[in-house]
Design a protein around this motif. Structure first.
Motif, PDB file in Angstrom:
ATOM      1  N   PHE A 200       0.845  -1.209   0.000  1.00 18.28           N
ATOM      2  CA  PHE A 200       0.000   0.000   0.000  1.00 18.28           C
ATOM      3  C   PHE A 200       0.872   1.248   0.000  1.00 18.28           C
ATOM      4  O   PHE A 200       1.822   1.354   0.785  1.00 18.28           O
ATOM      5  N   ILE A 201       0.547   2.163  -0.909  1.00 25.47           N
ATOM      6  CA  ILE A 201       1.182   3.483  -0.911  1.00 25.47           C
ATOM      7  C   ILE A 201       0.083   4.508  -0.690  1.00 25.47           C
ATOM      8  O   ILE A 201      -0.857   4.587  -1.495  1.00 25.47           O
ATOM      9  N   ASP A 202       0.179   5.292   0.360  1.00 25.06           N
ATOM     10  CA  ASP A 202      -0.871   6.270   0.637  1.00 25.06           C
ATOM     11  C   ASP A 202      -0.447   7.643   0.101  1.00 25.06           C
ATOM     12  O   ASP A 202       0.697   8.061   0.282  1.00 25.06           O
ATOM     13  N   HIS A 203      -1.385   8.340  -0.546  1.00 24.43           N
ATOM     14  CA  HIS A 203      -1.148   9.668  -1.149  1.00 24.43           C
ATOM     15  C   HIS A 203      -0.129   9.553  -2.276  1.00 24.43           C
ATOM     16  O   HIS A 203      -0.453   9.758  -3.437  1.00 24.43           O
ATOM     17  N   GLY A 204       1.094   9.262  -1.935  1.00 26.32           N
ATOM     18  CA  GLY A 204       2.045   8.755  -2.908  1.00 26.32           C
ATOM     19  C   GLY A 204       2.904   9.736  -3.679  1.00 26.32           C
ATOM     20  O   GLY A 204       3.973   9.349  -4.156  1.00 26.32           O
ATOM     21  N   THR A 205       2.488  10.972  -3.825  1.00 27.86           N
ATOM     22  CA  THR A 205       3.263  11.901  -4.656  1.00 27.86           C
ATOM     23  C   THR A 205       4.714  11.931  -4.207  1.00 27.86           C
ATOM     24  O   THR A 205       5.005  12.125  -3.029  1.00 27.86           O
ATOM     25  N   GLY A 206       5.632  11.725  -5.138  1.00 26.52           N
ATOM     26  CA  GLY A 206       7.050  11.807  -4.847  1.00 26.52           C
ATOM     27  C   GLY A 206       7.712  10.499  -4.470  1.00 26.52           C
ATOM     28  O   GLY A 206       8.932  10.459  -4.283  1.00 26.52           O
ATOM     29  N   VAL A 207       6.935   9.413  -4.356  1.00 24.31           N
ATOM     30  CA  VAL A 207       7.543   8.112  -4.058  1.00 24.31           C
ATOM     31  C   VAL A 207       8.428   7.672  -5.221  1.00 24.31           C
ATOM     32  O   VAL A 207       8.028   7.801  -6.385  1.00 24.31           O
ATOM     33  N   VAL A 208       9.627   7.170  -4.917  1.00 29.05           N
ATOM     34  CA  VAL A 208      10.525   6.616  -5.931  1.00 29.05           C
ATOM     35  C   VAL A 208      11.012   5.250  -5.441  1.00 29.05           C
ATOM     36  O   VAL A 208      11.515   5.138  -4.319  1.00 29.05           O
ATOM     37  N   ILE A 209      10.837   4.237  -6.286  1.00 30.43           N
ATOM     38  CA  ILE A 209      11.306   2.892  -5.957  1.00 30.43           C
ATOM     39  C   ILE A 209      12.208   2.426  -7.092  1.00 30.43           C
ATOM     40  O   ILE A 209      11.772   2.298  -8.232  1.00 30.43           O
ATOM     41  N   GLY A 210      13.479   2.184  -6.773  1.00 31.34           N
ATOM     42  CA  GLY A 210      14.480   1.961  -7.816  1.00 31.34           C
ATOM     43  C   GLY A 210      14.499   0.559  -8.388  1.00 31.34           C
ATOM     44  O   GLY A 210      13.871  -0.381  -7.858  1.00 31.34           O
ATOM     45  N   GLU A 211      15.294   0.405  -9.442  1.00 36.68           N
ATOM     46  CA  GLU A 211      15.281  -0.785 -10.289  1.00 36.68           C
ATOM     47  C   GLU A 211      15.635  -2.082  -9.541  1.00 36.68           C
ATOM     48  O   GLU A 211      15.040  -3.121  -9.787  1.00 36.68           O
ATOM     49  N   THR A 212      16.584  -2.020  -8.632  1.00 38.26           N
ATOM     50  CA  THR A 212      17.040  -3.265  -7.991  1.00 38.26           C
ATOM     51  C   THR A 212      16.517  -3.397  -6.562  1.00 38.26           C
ATOM     52  O   THR A 212      17.032  -4.190  -5.766  1.00 38.26           O
ATOM     53  N   CYS A 213      15.489  -2.649  -6.262  1.00 39.18           N
ATOM     54  CA  CYS A 213      14.837  -2.712  -4.953  1.00 39.18           C
ATOM     55  C   CYS A 213      14.063  -4.020  -4.802  1.00 39.18           C
ATOM     56  O   CYS A 213      13.494  -4.527  -5.759  1.00 39.18           O
ATOM     57  N   THR A 214      14.047  -4.570  -3.554  1.00 40.90           N
ATOM     58  CA  THR A 214      13.073  -5.630  -3.276  1.00 40.90           C
ATOM     59  C   THR A 214      12.269  -5.219  -2.058  1.00 40.90           C
ATOM     60  O   THR A 214      12.785  -4.646  -1.107  1.00 40.90           O
ATOM     61  N   ILE A 215      10.984  -5.506  -2.124  1.00 44.41           N
ATOM     62  CA  ILE A 215      10.057  -5.125  -1.060  1.00 44.41           C
ATOM     63  C   ILE A 215       9.276  -6.365  -0.680  1.00 44.41           C
ATOM     64  O   ILE A 215       8.756  -7.074  -1.556  1.00 44.41           O
ATOM     65  N   GLY A 216       9.181  -6.649   0.620  1.00 44.47           N
ATOM     66  CA  GLY A 216       8.493  -7.839   1.102  1.00 44.47           C
ATOM     67  C   GLY A 216       6.980  -7.688   1.085  1.00 44.47           C
ATOM     68  O   GLY A 216       6.427  -6.823   0.410  1.00 44.47           O
ATOM     69  N   ASN A 217       6.316  -8.533   1.885  1.00 45.36           N
ATOM     70  CA  ASN A 217       4.860  -8.487   1.984  1.00 45.36           C
ATOM     71  C   ASN A 217       4.413  -7.483   3.046  1.00 45.36           C
ATOM     72  O   ASN A 217       5.108  -7.280   4.041  1.00 45.36           O
ATOM     73  N   GLY A 218       3.234  -6.907   2.815  1.00 48.42           N
ATOM     74  CA  GLY A 218       2.627  -6.081   3.848  1.00 48.42           C
ATOM     75  C   GLY A 218       3.383  -4.809   4.160  1.00 48.42           C
ATOM     76  O   GLY A 218       3.321  -4.307   5.290  1.00 48.42           O
ATOM     77  N   VAL A 219       4.037  -4.234   3.174  1.00 48.28           N
ATOM     78  CA  VAL A 219       4.771  -2.986   3.390  1.00 48.28           C
ATOM     79  C   VAL A 219       3.855  -1.805   3.084  1.00 48.28           C
ATOM     80  O   VAL A 219       2.996  -1.867   2.191  1.00 48.28           O
ATOM     81  N   ILE A 244      23.973  -3.445 -11.673  1.00 47.90           N
ATOM     82  CA  ILE A 244      24.514  -3.737 -10.354  1.00 47.90           C
ATOM     83  C   ILE A 244      23.459  -3.468  -9.283  1.00 47.90           C
ATOM     84  O   ILE A 244      22.717  -2.490  -9.383  1.00 47.90           O
ATOM     85  N   LYS A 245      23.403  -4.312  -8.281  1.00 44.56           N
ATOM     86  CA  LYS A 245      22.474  -4.113  -7.169  1.00 44.56           C
ATOM     87  C   LYS A 245      22.845  -2.814  -6.453  1.00 44.56           C
ATOM     88  O   LYS A 245      23.975  -2.659  -5.964  1.00 44.56           O
ATOM     89  N   ARG A 246      21.923  -1.869  -6.337  1.00 47.01           N
ATOM     90  CA  ARG A 246      22.266  -0.592  -5.723  1.00 47.01           C
ATOM     91  C   ARG A 246      21.109   0.033  -4.939  1.00 47.01           C
ATOM     92  O   ARG A 246      21.215   1.182  -4.494  1.00 47.01           O
ATOM     93  N   HIS A 247      20.013  -0.704  -4.767  1.00 47.29           N
ATOM     94  CA  HIS A 247      18.863  -0.144  -4.053  1.00 47.29           C
ATOM     95  C   HIS A 247      18.538  -1.004  -2.838  1.00 47.29           C
ATOM     96  O   HIS A 247      18.948  -2.159  -2.759  1.00 47.29           O
ATOM     97  N   PRO A 248      17.725  -0.478  -1.897  1.00 45.34           N
ATOM     98  CA  PRO A 248      17.444  -1.174  -0.638  1.00 45.34           C
ATOM     99  C   PRO A 248      16.599  -2.435  -0.790  1.00 45.34           C
ATOM    100  O   PRO A 248      15.859  -2.594  -1.761  1.00 45.34           O
ATOM    101  N   ASP A 249      16.722  -3.308   0.215  1.00 44.93           N
ATOM    102  CA  ASP A 249      15.779  -4.402   0.429  1.00 44.93           C
ATOM    103  C   ASP A 249      14.929  -4.048   1.643  1.00 44.93           C
ATOM    104  O   ASP A 249      15.458  -3.820   2.738  1.00 44.93           O
ATOM    105  N   VAL A 250      13.620  -4.026   1.440  1.00 43.66           N
ATOM    106  CA  VAL A 250      12.698  -3.659   2.518  1.00 43.66           C
ATOM    107  C   VAL A 250      11.931  -4.924   2.891  1.00 43.66           C
ATOM    108  O   VAL A 250      11.230  -5.503   2.064  1.00 43.66           O
ATOM    109  N   GLU A 251      12.088  -5.349   4.140  1.00 43.26           N
ATOM    110  CA  GLU A 251      11.496  -6.639   4.524  1.00 43.26           C
ATOM    111  C   GLU A 251      10.019  -6.517   4.919  1.00 43.26           C
ATOM    112  O   GLU A 251       9.458  -5.415   4.991  1.00 43.26           O
ATOM    113  N   ASP A 252       9.411  -7.652   5.183  1.00 40.64           N
ATOM    114  CA  ASP A 252       7.967  -7.717   5.450  1.00 40.64           C
ATOM    115  C   ASP A 252       7.538  -6.752   6.560  1.00 40.64           C
ATOM    116  O   ASP A 252       8.212  -6.591   7.577  1.00 40.64           O
ATOM    117  N   GLY A 253       6.373  -6.165   6.364  1.00 43.54           N
ATOM    118  CA  GLY A 253       5.721  -5.428   7.424  1.00 43.54           C
ATOM    119  C   GLY A 253       6.325  -4.078   7.764  1.00 43.54           C
ATOM    120  O   GLY A 253       5.929  -3.456   8.757  1.00 43.54           O
TER     121      GLY A 253
END
Lengths: 299, 299, 299, 299, 299, 299
Positions: A200-219, A244-253
């Protein structure tokens, strides 16, 4: 208007020379025009009506007519998508020996089928996103409203469509799909990012998620959150090295509040809460609570 | 193209099953289609031309023709708005005993009249917003330019229209009106927020103003300011409890600089100035000056 | 529908009175309608196809047909731009003795010619911006993709067009051009700002660059960066004094990360790197590295 | 432009007075707008694509997708036709006690169903008309060409649709349908006429077939043929008496050449051939050969 | 709306069975959609602007811009015409062994080039038609008016375009071109007819000129004139035998007045004048004056 | 596509030379583009909605809103018509000393006012035409139907508008107005003809009424009737002499049946009835009954 050669001379000035912005020629006998942004957008809107029947496209659906609308929509999507994918393949082609038309046609057809075959699974995951939106926003009056009105839902739907095309190796089209959402919502998700369910992204304006990012469940993300790269190595020509891997990994929740900037190949541990307006360039362990240092007050 | 049942099988896969994204059926004999985003936007543009005559819609206005254009514009607005409000009522209806068509028609008509009757007052307050924009931006060359070009004026106008509809209990339409402004300007104001006169948002991309926010008179916001909720209680099903006060109260004369995040049911006291990029989760007294702690420098 | 004078009374209420939002009348015998946003946007799209041939407009260009398309495009641009500039002059005119039509026609024609004559130089500098985008983003697969898809390129192109018109003294039109880019990309660059070559904005949503800003060569900005004014002096009527220098100077080679806020007539020295989410209101010397103080952690 | 009350005075002159061309008011609480010509035409084009699949509408039909397109087309036709029929009922309504909305809705729904249920039979008779066209014109290269290009096929299809609606008692809509064909082809067939199978009109411009005409099977007409009324009795108010038989009966297998005028309640016997440019006001027996008397020659 | 299988059953009724109006399937791997009427009409309008520069398309032509507009117009015509010709070839193809795509592409390209190469000659003959219109109608105020307004000029231009395509063996497209003129003007000229220079049709509604007709130089026709076939031989299956000469030859300088019907493979000798409303089925020698026998008078 | 100079050579072939179809240049500093057919048609449709309120344009008229719609419609008509008249004056201008812009502006404004001031009278005479249609056609179910559907009403309305403009000396525009009706209805009435009240044309395809024709009150025509010129004198250059009386005078109460051709400066006496398909080139006295001689019968 006197007849003074102004136009001819301007054309000469602009068409001669080496500024090098004209699209390069190519010898392929089957060269295609560029993909059409308008057609790609029509395809995405068609997919939205197939994924959320009754909310987009025809709203008077019944048990008696729903299959007909779904089938006719998917049929024109299939033909137009195949054509656009073929154009995308041509755009990205740099093979001096290229021009084997049968291959491009065949690849476009096969890719289109693979993509369409994945729609039922795509719908399953989008259903979890709708649930996350309704449960994540006290202002939501119903899941209906989230589907019909929320910019976050629009951006995530476009991203999930683009991501499937990206995984199938389609050039350019995925980018058009996510840029379209970016233009409408201000949410910029790279088609290459990997994102789990119940997102879920609320409102959202300005959010940037990069190419090599991974995001878990329920974020859950709020407006202005950046999941970006901090720096990147250059090759011997001074060009950034791709892939090349250069973006964050964001885990569940994880929950990240507005305007937080999280950069580099770091990990935000499971269940962490990142406060707004922070600058994070190091990994944080699961369960962290990160907030900006208190401001100066002068009252 | 071989004739291989691909489409039929895809339709089967998508129309069977329980992903649950199809809009639910309803037994009402007068069931309406969903509100039309395009028509709602046309109505808002019509209202803009009625509120700012000569700047939007027909620009060749004279004392001899102005009333005619105003009257014909308001007349089509009236009919289309009534129709859209009726659709909105149908969208939100969950009454198993519903379907008393005369009620929906009657409510839509009465609501439309109430809304239109409030236009003169709406115009009065918008005139104070124009003044605030001209006086709040040294780059503004005239009030004309603020009316015609400023995204903040567009977003505030849409919000004020949506807020009146929200107060009248119209479902969904107010949200479409503010989301339209959000899409164009990046400014996301919930229709339920309460905002005083002489309000100015400069640049505006990324501004978020939440549902239970109150804003006094003469407030000025810059881009990226969030007036949001920090957390919210869940009910026994894990759903957020709706309708609880959870956003800030911003008093008269406050200025908030870009990217500041202000969360929770707190108060920003009268005349305070909040610097950019701060994270504020506690009330501040009147006359405060809040800024981010100085950065680390490594030069 | 009963026939109850509701509409007539509403028109009376809205057309009488002093809310003062109607565009003022003017006695000029050649008064023009307001500039048309749609036509200005068509002109900008036409210019984009002339500056990036083959990427926008007709994509099937060959050595045999390219001059024809360029010439016919520039010809219609010339006529429509002249007309819109004339309307812009009329919009800004406050001369009680005005109405000398030949002057407006003549100025519009001369300004249009000057602008068009500058297109080859404009193309040269845009070529450096394309290079900067390709080299500044590891996710870019080719310069083609940057031209065709990157919101930063769109915003910079619109800005560079608007800046040339601004320098020629054209009222209102430059603002429409940059606001159009702002609406699509969330990047808000004032036409009056001065920006060097090899300029790159990545992602870009929320970027604000103020009227009296100067930016050197090879500068890179990320989303949410503000180069704004901190405060501004008022005249005796409480109106901000126009035309005073109030925005930063950013020197060559500076990189500014997301959501940084840099305010006032200060200097960011050559080669500095400004981290995300900082609030900077003082000059920094060349080569500085500025980052937000580390956050509070509570885990 | 001086501000001289010209417009106001003109409006006064046109809105006062008794010229009586304004559509009369009506007290029905459910008063409908007039039928929409554009929507009726869309419905007819939709029906054409359902009756001649692959020639009109989507042309890439396969065994896998044809049913979907047919179903979705018929579904929107159903909804729009019901709405237009309701408007037509309202247009024709003169009952001072009218306004029982449920009746109009119910009649519109029932009539729409009856009409749609007749489509298979309609298609059967149209197939005989296609055969007649192909066999009746040596210039026809295939039945395909007759379906896709012949104005006579278009006019006959519109007539057969309109005739079914006419038989169901739908007001006004049938007339709009045949007038649309009249405008495109110059062929004016009254929806009330009765026409057998295997009917062919070649070229067709200027053909008129009156309301009470009957035409047998296998008849062929050329351009400019009139099957009209010679005179008609008036009632005591000088108004023509409606509904009296006043047009010809044309029996099976008759051929009528260009510009022949056949007037009144007469019979053209089976298998007759009527030459061009004749004026026929008396019945002719089966097998007749009628031609204009030879011209005067002066050479 | 109850959910009663009405639609499904209707679709079953229409998609089953043997009415035989669906376009036949075909196994060609490169099967094309049908030609697009709208695109063909756009091509014709583009050609009109290339043949009559300044009267159609852009009207602000100068010596400086005319070549650019001409070139860009011809370039898009070339691409679209090639595509439509390819579709036309596919439409007419009945070869069970067909599907050699290279051939269709090659033929379409070669035919398009041949057609475009003939435009200068086409323009020469159209110039004689303009002269004939101006000299043949006392109501014409200038040749300009004839070019811009006369339906006869429109029909003759479309015919001359269609005739060139017909001579090159293009299927279907020529018919669409002349039917478009037929629909607008009521003038129906078969693309196969052969017509000399200085040709003028005044008013024109109802004129029919058949496939095997030949018309000399300097001929003038009025509205409603038919140059048609009287009868035609059938083959053993009862189908008309295609390609037999069956329409009149009209020699140089003939004038034919309104509504005259001239049928069969006969000759109207040089310089003859045929009065209105006559029926002529025999050749007439040069210099004839033919008129209808005087009417019956009963006064 | 090889790059072979085909296009360049074609442009050379078409832009050189003397075929003489390019619109001539002109030295006027205020040269206007040609009148726009589309805008003229919009004006005519606007006038139709002002003359028949509730039948065209907005159909939901009440006593409360009708004046507003009328006023706003007339206001835009006024501005667009003035612009088109100015273009028409420019089209017809052949004065080598021309270019006095103020005159063209002034004439266009004065002519527009005169025309609009005549609308109330125009409406009076159209009301008699509606009455004639309803009383002249037994198939008419109401005057409403005649206004809304009858091609004769459309053609007569366009003619009456065009005739007023013609009397005011407006070039070209009247012709565009009547040709538009001609294209839709097949009825070709020259704007210069003079036609009395209570005029009815039934069906109408193929009707031609020439420039110097006069028609009395209460006349009824059927399809295909020609009121034309038989011949016309040439000047010494072989050009027809303009402005000579050459068409019939048709007196009050005459009825003319389908396809009758009446040519030359003759008189059809009061109350005469002319049968179909006759050729009349001599005057007939009042009360005549003229019919074609009986046909040859061979049965």
């Amino acid at each position: 208007m006197t007849d003074d050669k102004f136009l001819s001379e301007l054309v000469d000035a602009l068409s001669g020379g080496g500024a090098g912005l004209q699209r390069p020629a190519c010898a392929c006998p089957d060269r295609q025009p560029l993909p059409s942004r308008d057609t790609v957008i029509e395809i995405v809107e068609g997919l939205r009506s197939a994924l959320f029947p009754g909310y987009f496209g025809t709203s008077e659906l019944t048990a008696d007519n729903a299959r007909f609308h779904l089938g006719s929509t998917l049929d024109w999507i299939r033909r137009r998508l195949r054509e656009q994918i073929k154009r995308g393949l041509c755009f990205a082609c740099t093979d001096p020996e290229q021009g084997k038309r049968q291959d491009c046609d065949g690849r476009a057809e096969a890719t289109t089928r693979s993509f369409l075959s994945g729609l039922p699974a795509l719908r399953e995951i989008l259903a979890t996103d709708v649930k996350a939106a309704y449960e994540g926003d006290p202002a939501a009056t119903s899941p209906d409203e989230a589907i019909f009105c929320y910019p976050g839902m629009l951006a995530i739907t476009n991203y999930r469509i683009a991501h499937e095309l990206h995984k199938l190796g389609v050039p350019l089209i995925p980018r058009i799909v996510t840029e379209h959402a970016h233009s409408i919502t201000g949410i910029d998700i790279h088609p290459g990012a990997t994102i789990g369910e119940h997102f879920f992204i609320d409102h959202g304006t300005g959010v940037v998620i990069g190419e090599t990012c991974t995001i878990g469940n329920g974020v859950r993300l709020y407006q202005g959150v950046t999941l970006g790269a901090k720096s990147f190595p250059l090759d011997e020509n001074g060009h950034p090295i791709k892939g090349i891997k250069r973006h964050p990994d964001v885990e569940d929740g994880v929950i990240i509040y507005s305007e937080a900037t999280i950069l580099g190949s770091i990990t935000i541990g499971k269940g962490s809460v990142i406060g707004g307006n922070v600058w994070v360039v190091d990994s944080v362990p699961p369960g962290s609570r990160i907030t900006q240092r208190g401001p100066s007050k002068d009252q």
